[in-house]
Design an enzyme around this catalytic site. Structure first.
Site, PDB file in Angstrom:
ATOM      1  N   GLU A  21      27.525 -33.672  22.660  1.00 24.07           N
ATOM      2  CA  GLU A  21      27.724 -32.336  22.077  1.00 24.07           C
ATOM      3  C   GLU A  21      27.471 -31.236  23.112  1.00 24.07           C
ATOM      4  O   GLU A  21      27.862 -30.091  22.904  1.00 24.07           O
ATOM      5  CB  GLU A  21      26.780 -32.173  20.887  1.00 24.07           C
ATOM      6  CG  GLU A  21      27.386 -31.529  19.665  1.00 24.07           C
ATOM      7  CD  GLU A  21      28.289 -32.444  18.871  1.00 24.07           C
ATOM      8  OE1 GLU A  21      29.493 -32.149  18.775  1.00 24.07           O
ATOM      9  OE2 GLU A  21      27.801 -33.455  18.328  1.00 24.07           O
ATOM     10  N   ASN A  33      30.701 -35.623  18.587  1.00 25.99           N
ATOM     11  CA  ASN A  33      31.722 -35.013  19.437  1.00 25.99           C
ATOM     12  C   ASN A  33      32.808 -36.002  19.821  1.00 25.99           C
ATOM     13  O   ASN A  33      33.566 -36.420  18.965  1.00 25.99           O
ATOM     14  CB  ASN A  33      31.112 -34.302  20.644  1.00 25.99           C
ATOM     15  CG  ASN A  33      32.100 -33.297  21.246  1.00 25.99           C
ATOM     16  OD1 ASN A  33      32.946 -32.770  20.517  1.00 25.99           O
ATOM     17  ND2 ASN A  33      32.029 -33.036  22.522  1.00 25.99           N
ATOM     18  N   ASP A  72      30.240 -28.999  23.946  1.00 27.33           N
ATOM     19  CA  ASP A  72      30.638 -27.877  23.086  1.00 27.33           C
ATOM     20  C   ASP A  72      30.100 -26.543  23.616  1.00 27.33           C
ATOM     21  O   ASP A  72      30.489 -25.479  23.147  1.00 27.33           O
ATOM     22  CB  ASP A  72      30.168 -28.087  21.639  1.00 27.33           C
ATOM     23  CG  ASP A  72      31.134 -28.951  20.841  1.00 27.33           C
ATOM     24  OD1 ASP A  72      32.265 -29.153  21.318  1.00 27.33           O
ATOM     25  OD2 ASP A  72      30.765 -29.414  19.752  1.00 27.33           O
ATOM     26  N   GLY A 109      38.010 -32.479  13.446  1.00 23.51           N
ATOM     27  CA  GLY A 109      39.222 -32.045  14.152  1.00 23.51           C
ATOM     28  C   GLY A 109      38.993 -30.970  15.194  1.00 23.51           C
ATOM     29  O   GLY A 109      39.917 -30.226  15.509  1.00 23.51           O
ATOM     30  N   GLY A 110      37.757 -30.861  15.722  1.00 27.57           N
ATOM     31  CA  GLY A 110      37.500 -29.887  16.771  1.00 27.57           C
ATOM     32  C   GLY A 110      37.835 -28.481  16.320  1.00 27.57           C
ATOM     33  O   GLY A 110      37.575 -28.108  15.176  1.00 27.57           O
ATOM     34  N   SER A 116      29.758 -24.626  17.252  1.00 31.65           N
ATOM     35  CA  SER A 116      30.525 -25.658  16.552  1.00 31.65           C
ATOM     36  C   SER A 116      31.676 -25.036  15.770  1.00 31.65           C
ATOM     37  O   SER A 116      31.651 -23.847  15.456  1.00 31.65           O
ATOM     38  CB  SER A 116      29.587 -26.389  15.588  1.00 31.65           C
ATOM     39  OG  SER A 116      30.321 -27.294  14.792  1.00 31.65           O
ATOM     40  N   SER A 117      32.659 -25.855  15.454  1.00 32.78           N
ATOM     41  CA  SER A 117      33.750 -25.428  14.574  1.00 32.78           C
ATOM     42  C   SER A 117      33.617 -26.053  13.184  1.00 32.78           C
ATOM     43  O   SER A 117      34.479 -25.830  12.330  1.00 32.78           O
ATOM     44  CB  SER A 117      35.095 -25.858  15.160  1.00 32.78           C
ATOM     45  OG  SER A 117      35.295 -25.246  16.402  1.00 32.78           O
ATOM     46  N   THR A 132      34.800 -36.741  14.634  1.00 35.36           N
ATOM     47  CA  THR A 132      33.720 -36.255  13.799  1.00 35.36           C
ATOM     48  C   THR A 132      33.993 -36.777  12.403  1.00 35.36           C
ATOM     49  O   THR A 132      34.951 -37.505  12.205  1.00 35.36           O
ATOM     50  CB  THR A 132      33.708 -34.698  13.904  1.00 35.36           C
ATOM     51  OG1 THR A 132      33.258 -34.368  15.217  1.00 35.36           O
ATOM     52  CG2 THR A 132      32.841 -33.988  12.912  1.00 35.36           C
ATOM     53  N   ARG A 181      22.267 -29.382  13.657  1.00 36.19           N
ATOM     54  CA  ARG A 181      23.024 -29.407  14.908  1.00 36.19           C
ATOM     55  C   ARG A 181      22.090 -29.798  16.054  1.00 36.19           C
ATOM     56  O   ARG A 181      20.912 -29.405  16.078  1.00 36.19           O
ATOM     57  CB  ARG A 181      23.586 -28.004  15.157  1.00 36.19           C
ATOM     58  CG  ARG A 181      24.419 -27.812  16.402  1.00 36.19           C
ATOM     59  CD  ARG A 181      25.774 -28.426  16.286  1.00 36.19           C
ATOM     60  NE  ARG A 181      26.696 -27.942  17.296  1.00 36.19           N
ATOM     61  CZ  ARG A 181      27.843 -28.557  17.608  1.00 36.19           C
ATOM     62  NH1 ARG A 181      28.187 -29.673  16.981  1.00 36.19           N
ATOM     63  NH2 ARG A 181      28.647 -28.055  18.506  1.00 36.19           N
TER      64      ARG A 181
HETATM   65  O1  DON Z   1      31.051 -29.215  16.521  1.00 29.31           O
HETATM   66  C1  DON Z   1      32.222 -29.200  16.869  1.00 29.31           C
HETATM   67  O2  DON Z   1      32.959 -28.242  16.699  1.00 29.31           O
HETATM   68  C2  DON Z   1      32.813 -30.445  17.532  1.00 29.31           C
HETATM   69  N1  DON Z   1      31.779 -31.218  18.165  1.00 29.31           N
HETATM   70  C3  DON Z   1      33.539 -31.211  16.472  1.00 29.31           C
HETATM   71  C4  DON Z   1      34.300 -32.336  17.043  1.00 29.31           C
HETATM   72  C5  DON Z   1      35.308 -32.839  16.101  1.00 29.31           C
HETATM   73  O3  DON Z   1      35.548 -32.364  15.045  1.00 29.31           O
HETATM   74  C6  DON Z   1      36.094 -33.981  16.552  1.00 29.31           C
HETATM   75  N2  DON Z   1      37.034 -34.400  15.512  1.00 29.31           N
HETATM   76  N3  DON Z   1      37.945 -35.061  15.386  1.00 29.31           N
END
Ligand code: DON
Length: 573
Positions: free
Chosen positions: A418, A399, A421, A470-471, A450-451, A379, A106
């Site tokens: 990022e 991100n 986040d 997917g955030g 992060s998720s 992502t 990360r």
């Molecule tokens: O680390 C995270 O949780 C976010 N930066 C992830 C972003 C993400 O999954 C975007 N996706 N479509």
């Protein structure tokens, strides 16, 4: 290209292990199960990346070499999703000794980052500052992650695993409709930086579909990494170009920040759900904690036999409570104390379920108050299984689509955003309208929460590998994927299943149109759930199943994306 004869011998050993089934595992049923799948599989978000991994496995590389190749290829051909200007998590399982680890690659906040760096004098968040341009970029982790993965766990030279990506960068790849869509979403930001626009746009517009997009500077950067390992990115002329480019445009990176970056090897979180072993990402991802907390709440229920309404209601309620705790407790474990063992315990699930009603939604406002988490929206994920049984689940990010839309001149490295986040200010919404709290405040050298939830699920008979972008919805998607696995369904169903999501706040259930028919919508509404239809389908899950009972490997790429999954036998060249 060394190690080729070694690779042949190793293949023979692998094959013998697989075909003769000499070493056997005995599950509860007493049936003998093979210790290796004999076949290999790769699922990734782009056909060229899947192809790169396959090429490496066919050359005698293991799953870890293949993951390096797939991740590096994605960094080139899916520049809007991940990249060597970004970071991510690699969850590994080494078959020989069952060693499991998560490489935490990360990004880290630069040393000059400050808690209030995105606020104006009045203490308000300055729109866009944590999203666009060099100030939005944290110190990348993916290059160091690839080097460690290759050097410590792989068996081919790093340069070999990076070769397909280098070739895609130099010779180019075809722009797809998906690329165009992402470029349109970020067009204003992409146009602002001439270097970025020069690489990713054509005369200021998204390139036409089918056009070949070449990235010669990125090819050179990847070559520098291939030749010198970590020092090829984090030190020397490339590091100088990165830092000069960032600082000339108002950023705060230093050479010391790059030199100080290290990957952390963290113990994965391990839990269980109705007899299934679940292995997932520890902090600074919130994924494993929230996934296990939700599964623990669902465990007492026989979901398969329940009516769809009750099953859906229970799942929504489990998501609500897991995301609530995520918001309160989670951040970078190197900076904040997180009661992980408690959060993933069965006792805690029982406690948070105490106020669960089967006949009514629990309003989020009735739970102990806390601000909700930060999330993102573009992502990538890759899953790899080799014929020996080594596994990789990796979720990688820059991100936002095309990250910070900033490329330091002469590097080809599109930087992440990022930093968004982090929580820029308690209760101030981030780029996705969400807020965070103290545990996720900005600090120098800290990793943003992060998720991302790369996950393994396992019974003696069935081994699964999955994950998705997917955030904040990543966690609920992986939860639904694990439930589909637990119902005995194949990977094609895990990735295709219609999705719904609750994240505590806002207090609403987001759903894909196919998830709820009119009757279920009405019934959920009667229970008090507020339903919001997603404006488009979401997620891009990549999954693999090794069915040891059936001696079969299957894999699937999310039909919502353009990725491919392949299962193949590894034969010597
Ligand atoms: O680390 C995270 O949780 C976010 N930066 C992830 C972003 C993400 O999954 C975007 N996706 N479509």
């Amino acid at each position: 290209m060394q190690k080729e004869s070694d690779a042949g011998l190793r293949w023979l050993a692998t094959c013998c292990a697989g075909l003769l089934v000499v070493l056997l595992a005995l599950p509860a049923t007493g049936r003998e199960l093979p210790i290796a799948p004999a076949q290999a599989a790769i699922a990734s978000a782009h056909p060229l990346a899947t192809r790169a991994g396959r090429e490496i496995l066919l050359e005698g590389g293991n799953a870890f070499d293949a993951a390096v190749a797939v991740a590096a290829a994605l960094a080139v051909v899916e520049p809007y999703s991940s990249g060597i200007g970004g970071g991510g998590f690699f969850l590994l399982h080494r078959a020989a000794d069952a060693h499991e680890v998560m490489l935490d690659a990360r990004e880290k906040a630069p040393g000059a980052a400050t808690r209030n760096m995105y606020l104006d004098e009045a203490g308000n968040v300055i729109p866009g500052l944590s999203l666009n341009g060099p100030l939005a970029a944290a110190i990348p982790g993916l290059p160091a992650g690839l080097v460690l993965l290759s050097e410590k766990y792989g068996r081919l030279p790093l340069a070999r695993a990076l070769a397909p990506a280098i070739s895609y960068a130099r010779k180019g790849f075809e722009v797809s409709e998906r690329y165009r869509l992402m470029a349109k979403v970020r067009l204003d930001a992409l146009r602002k930086d001439p270097t970025t626009a020069g690489i990713f746009l054509a005369a200021g517009e998204p390139p036409a579909s089918g056009v070949t997009l070449r990235q010669p500077a990125l090819a050179e950067t990847l070559e520098s990494l291939a030749a010198a390992g970590k020092a090829g990115f984090y030190a020397g002329p490339l590091a100088t170009r990165l830092v000069n480019g960032v600082r000339a445009a108002g950023g705060i990176w230093t050479l010391a920040d790059l030199a100080a970056y290290t990957v952390v090897e963290r113990a994965p979180l391990v839990g269980s759900f109705q007899g299934i072993r679940v292995v997932s990402a520890p902090p600074p991802s919130s994924g494993g904690v929230a996934l296990l907390e939700a599964l623990n709440q669902l465990e007492p229920h026989d979901l398969i036999t329940l009516p769809q309404l009750t099953r859906t209601h229970l799942t929504i309620e489990a998501m609500r409570r897991a995301y609530r705790d995520r918001a309160e407790y989670l951040g970078d474990p190197d900076f904040v104390d997180i009661p992980v063992a408690k959060l993933i315990s069965k006792a805690h699930a029982k406690e948070v379920s105490a106020n669960l009603s089967l006949t009514a939604a629990t309003p989020s406002t009735s739970l102990r108050p806390i601000a909700p988490p930060a999330q993102g929206d573009h992502t990538t994920h890759l899953s790899v299984l080799d014929a020996e049984g080594n596994r990789v689940a990796a979720t990688l990010s820059i991100n936002y689509p095309f990250g910070a839309a900033f490329t330091p001149p002469g590097t080809g490295v599109l930087l992440n955003d990022e930093m968004d986040d982090f929580s820029a200010k308690p209760n101030a919404p981030n780029g996705y309208g969400l807020v965070g709290v103290e545990a996720n405040a900005i600090a120098p050298g800290k990793r943003p929460l992060s998720s991302m939830t790369p996950t393994f699920v396992e019974t003696p008979q069935r081994v699964g590998i999955l994950g998705t972008p997917g955030g904040s919805r990543i966690i609920s998607m992986v939860l639904l994927g694990v439930l589909a696995y637990s119902n005995g369904l194949p990977p094609a169903d895990w990735v295709a299943t219609a999705r719904f999501h609750h994240q505590y706040l806002p207090d609403e259930v987001l759903y894909e149109p196919a998830a709820f028919g009119p009757d279920l919508q009405a019934a959920l509404g009667k229970l008090g759930h507020k339903l919001t239809r997603a404006d488009r389908d979401y997620g891009n899950m990549q999954a693999i199943l090794w069915d040891r009972d059936q001696q079969a490997v299957s894999a699937a790429a999310d039909p919502r994306g353009e990725g491919t999954a392949e299962v193949f036998s590894v034969v010597p060249r």
